[in-house]
Design a protein around this motif. Structure first.
Motif, mmCIF file in Angstrom:
data_model
loop_
_atom_site.group_PDB
_atom_site.id
_atom_site.type_symbol
_atom_site.label_atom_id
_atom_site.label_comp_id
_atom_site.label_asym_id
_atom_site.label_seq_id
_atom_site.Cartn_x
_atom_site.Cartn_y
_atom_site.Cartn_z
ATOM 1 N N LYS A 138 -24.712 47.195 -18.627
ATOM 2 C CA LYS A 138 -24.324 48.106 -19.703
ATOM 3 C C LYS A 138 -22.899 48.600 -19.495
ATOM 4 O O LYS A 138 -22.123 48.718 -20.457
ATOM 5 C CB LYS A 138 -25.278 49.292 -19.761
ATOM 6 C CG LYS A 138 -26.651 48.972 -20.313
ATOM 7 C CD LYS A 138 -27.520 50.221 -20.358
ATOM 8 C CE LYS A 138 -28.907 49.917 -20.917
ATOM 9 N NZ LYS A 138 -29.771 51.129 -20.939
ATOM 10 N N LEU A 139 -22.541 48.895 -18.244
ATOM 11 C CA LEU A 139 -21.172 49.325 -17.962
ATOM 12 C C LEU A 139 -20.179 48.210 -18.280
ATOM 13 O O LEU A 139 -19.124 48.452 -18.874
ATOM 14 C CB LEU A 139 -21.029 49.743 -16.499
ATOM 15 C CG LEU A 139 -21.815 50.969 -16.043
ATOM 16 C CD1 LEU A 139 -21.516 51.273 -14.575
ATOM 17 C CD2 LEU A 139 -21.496 52.183 -16.906
ATOM 18 N N ALA A 140 -20.525 47.002 -17.895
ATOM 19 C CA ALA A 140 -19.633 45.866 -18.140
ATOM 20 C C ALA A 140 -19.410 45.643 -19.629
ATOM 21 O O ALA A 140 -18.346 45.167 -20.051
ATOM 22 C CB ALA A 140 -20.207 44.612 -17.504
ATOM 23 N N ASP A 141 -20.398 45.993 -20.444
ATOM 24 C CA ASP A 141 -20.307 45.783 -21.893
ATOM 25 C C ASP A 141 -19.711 46.985 -22.622
ATOM 26 O O ASP A 141 -19.627 46.980 -23.852
ATOM 27 C CB ASP A 141 -21.699 45.497 -22.461
ATOM 28 C CG ASP A 141 -22.304 44.209 -21.928
ATOM 29 O OD1 ASP A 141 -21.534 43.328 -21.502
ATOM 30 O OD2 ASP A 141 -23.550 44.098 -21.927
ATOM 31 N N SER A 142 -19.296 48.021 -21.890
ATOM 32 C CA SER A 142 -18.874 49.282 -22.501
ATOM 33 C C SER A 142 -17.364 49.412 -22.621
ATOM 34 O O SER A 142 -16.598 48.724 -21.926
ATOM 35 C CB SER A 142 -19.416 50.459 -21.688
ATOM 36 O OG SER A 142 -20.825 50.489 -21.715
ATOM 37 N N HIS A 143 -16.971 50.331 -23.493
ATOM 38 C CA HIS A 143 -15.560 50.637 -23.726
ATOM 39 C C HIS A 143 -15.368 52.142 -23.650
ATOM 40 O O HIS A 143 -15.992 52.908 -24.397
ATOM 41 C CB HIS A 143 -15.137 50.130 -25.105
ATOM 42 C CG HIS A 143 -13.740 50.496 -25.487
ATOM 43 N ND1 HIS A 143 -13.317 50.567 -26.802
ATOM 44 C CD2 HIS A 143 -12.648 50.828 -24.740
ATOM 45 C CE1 HIS A 143 -12.040 50.912 -26.837
ATOM 46 N NE2 HIS A 143 -11.615 51.081 -25.604
ATOM 47 N N ALA A 144 -14.528 52.595 -22.733
ATOM 48 C CA ALA A 144 -14.232 54.021 -22.560
ATOM 49 C C ALA A 144 -12.796 54.302 -22.969
ATOM 50 O O ALA A 144 -11.878 53.554 -22.614
ATOM 51 C CB ALA A 144 -14.448 54.448 -21.104
ATOM 52 N N LEU A 145 -12.621 55.377 -23.721
ATOM 53 C CA LEU A 145 -11.297 55.833 -24.143
ATOM 54 C C LEU A 145 -10.928 57.057 -23.321
ATOM 55 O O LEU A 145 -11.662 58.055 -23.317
ATOM 56 C CB LEU A 145 -11.322 56.177 -25.627
ATOM 57 C CG LEU A 145 -10.093 56.886 -26.206
ATOM 58 C CD1 LEU A 145 -8.840 56.015 -26.092
ATOM 59 C CD2 LEU A 145 -10.337 57.273 -27.668
ATOM 60 N N VAL A 146 -9.796 56.992 -22.626
ATOM 61 C CA VAL A 146 -9.347 58.076 -21.759
ATOM 62 C C VAL A 146 -8.046 58.643 -22.318
ATOM 63 O O VAL A 146 -7.037 57.936 -22.401
ATOM 64 C CB VAL A 146 -9.121 57.583 -20.307
ATOM 65 C CG1 VAL A 146 -8.693 58.751 -19.410
ATOM 66 C CG2 VAL A 146 -10.389 56.929 -19.763
ATOM 67 N N ILE A 147 -8.092 59.913 -22.711
ATOM 68 C CA ILE A 147 -6.906 60.574 -23.253
ATOM 69 C C ILE A 147 -6.263 61.375 -22.141
ATOM 70 O O ILE A 147 -6.769 62.408 -21.701
ATOM 71 C CB ILE A 147 -7.268 61.519 -24.422
ATOM 72 C CG1 ILE A 147 -8.098 60.774 -25.490
ATOM 73 C CG2 ILE A 147 -6.007 62.112 -25.027
ATOM 74 C CD1 ILE A 147 -7.378 59.647 -26.157
ATOM 75 N N GLY A 148 -5.139 60.872 -21.643
ATOM 76 C CA GLY A 148 -4.431 61.526 -20.548
ATOM 77 C C GLY A 148 -4.539 60.720 -19.271
ATOM 78 O O GLY A 148 -5.637 60.361 -18.845
ATOM 79 N N ALA A 149 -3.411 60.425 -18.650
ATOM 80 C CA ALA A 149 -3.379 59.649 -17.408
ATOM 81 C C ALA A 149 -2.722 60.456 -16.296
ATOM 82 O O ALA A 149 -1.966 59.924 -15.489
ATOM 83 C CB ALA A 149 -2.646 58.328 -17.618
ATOM 84 N N GLY A 150 -3.001 61.766 -16.287
ATOM 85 C CA GLY A 150 -2.424 62.655 -15.283
ATOM 86 C C GLY A 150 -3.427 63.041 -14.219
ATOM 87 O O GLY A 150 -4.125 62.192 -13.675
ATOM 88 N N GLY A 151 -3.522 64.364 -13.950
ATOM 89 C CA GLY A 151 -4.371 64.830 -12.863
ATOM 90 C C GLY A 151 -5.832 64.515 -13.056
ATOM 91 O O GLY A 151 -6.503 64.024 -12.141
ATOM 92 N N LEU A 152 -6.377 64.786 -14.238
ATOM 93 C CA LEU A 152 -7.776 64.476 -14.526
ATOM 94 C C LEU A 152 -7.968 62.997 -14.830
ATOM 95 O O LEU A 152 -8.945 62.378 -14.399
ATOM 96 C CB LEU A 152 -8.262 65.315 -15.713
ATOM 97 C CG LEU A 152 -8.304 66.826 -15.515
ATOM 98 C CD1 LEU A 152 -8.644 67.525 -16.827
ATOM 99 C CD2 LEU A 152 -9.309 67.214 -14.437
ATOM 100 N N GLY A 153 -7.042 62.430 -15.568
ATOM 101 C CA GLY A 153 -7.159 61.027 -15.944
ATOM 102 C C GLY A 153 -7.096 60.078 -14.765
ATOM 103 O O GLY A 153 -7.653 58.970 -14.833
#
Length: 257
Positions: free
Chosen positions: A25-40
């Motif tokens: 399921k993870l391999a088939d998933s798509h995650a959107l991450v807003i921010g590539a800083g401390g949390l990202g």
């Protein structure tokens, strides 16, 4: 899964709650991450190493020397380069199977509509209320679960806002967009370096659980950390029928995983 993948993810697969099915399921998933800083940074690292198939990273900024105190996805030689490009390079070295789309932009409402619609889960790792509300609004419109974190000074917070369940609150139910909140930036107040690692790692954990359909998410619960004393507190969050974002809309009716 091939033999190499079975070996790479073997510690996940050994968990009864995950197994081969959950890992697929993870391999088939798509995650959107807003921010590539401390949390990202920890979010992107853990989602990639856990085997999420596709990651879209969105951030308009470039790497600065002051970022390296806490933004662990970046390296010294990345100073001056786009954060999303720096993060994508690091993730490729850790897990080249993950497809990473790096977008150097400050996403507006129209762009968020397009990006959120194609994602299975959205992680808000931004640092300002305007972006958080824009991301939340897009998640409500498209019925996508949102994992939102924040950290400043020694104080952090995290929750899940799952618009697939019409009983659950959205971010605006708790933080109305027309309320007066003092905007505090790391540049003026500072942030305890491990704090973003703690909150970001929890965001990644919540996202992975959502993608695999595991129970017990933080939906309807806001957890807050005082890292000075390492004390957690939690409040129950109710949906606001008069919410300007989700209160008057017909939300997606699919049950949450």
């Amino acid at each position: 899964m091939n033999d190499e993948q079975l070996l790479r993810y073997s510690r996940h697969i050994l968990l009864d709650e995950i197994g081969v099915e959950g890992q697929q399921k993870l391999a088939d998933s798509h995650a959107l991450v807003i921010g590539a800083g401390g949390l990202g940074s920890p979010v992107a690292l853990y989602l990639a190493t856990a085997g999420v198939g596709r990651l879209t990273l969105v951030d308009h900024d470039t790497v600065d020397l002051t970022n390296l105190q806490r933004q662990i996805v970046h390296r010294l030689d990345a100073v001056g380069t786009p954060k999303v490009a720096s993060a994508a390079r690091t993730l490729a070295q850790l897990n080249p199977e993950v497809q990473v789309r790096a977008l150097q932009l400050r996403a507006n409402a129209a762009q968020l509509d397009e990006l959120v619609a194609t994602a299975d889960v959205v992680l808000d790792c931004s640092d300002n209320f305007a972006t958080r509300h824009a991301v939340n609004a897009a998640c409500v419109r498209h019925g996508r679960p949102l994992v939102a974190g924040a950290a400043i000074g020694f104080d952090g917070q995290i929750s899940v806002y799952d618009s697939r369940d019409g009983r659950q609150p959205c971010y605006a139910c708790l933080f109305p967009p027309d309320a007066a909140y003092e905007e505090v930036r790391c540049a003026t107040m500072g942030v305890f370096a491990p704090l973003v690692g703690i909150i970001g790692s929890m965001q990644a954990a919540e996202a992975l659980k959502l993608l695999m359909g595991l129970p017990g998410s933080l939906a309807g619960r806001l957890q807050m950390l005082d890292a000075r004393r390492m004390e957690w507190s939690e409040i129950q969050v109710q949906r606001d029928p008069g919410c300007s974002c989700c209160g008057g809309q017909s939300l997606a009716t699919d049950s949450p995983n």
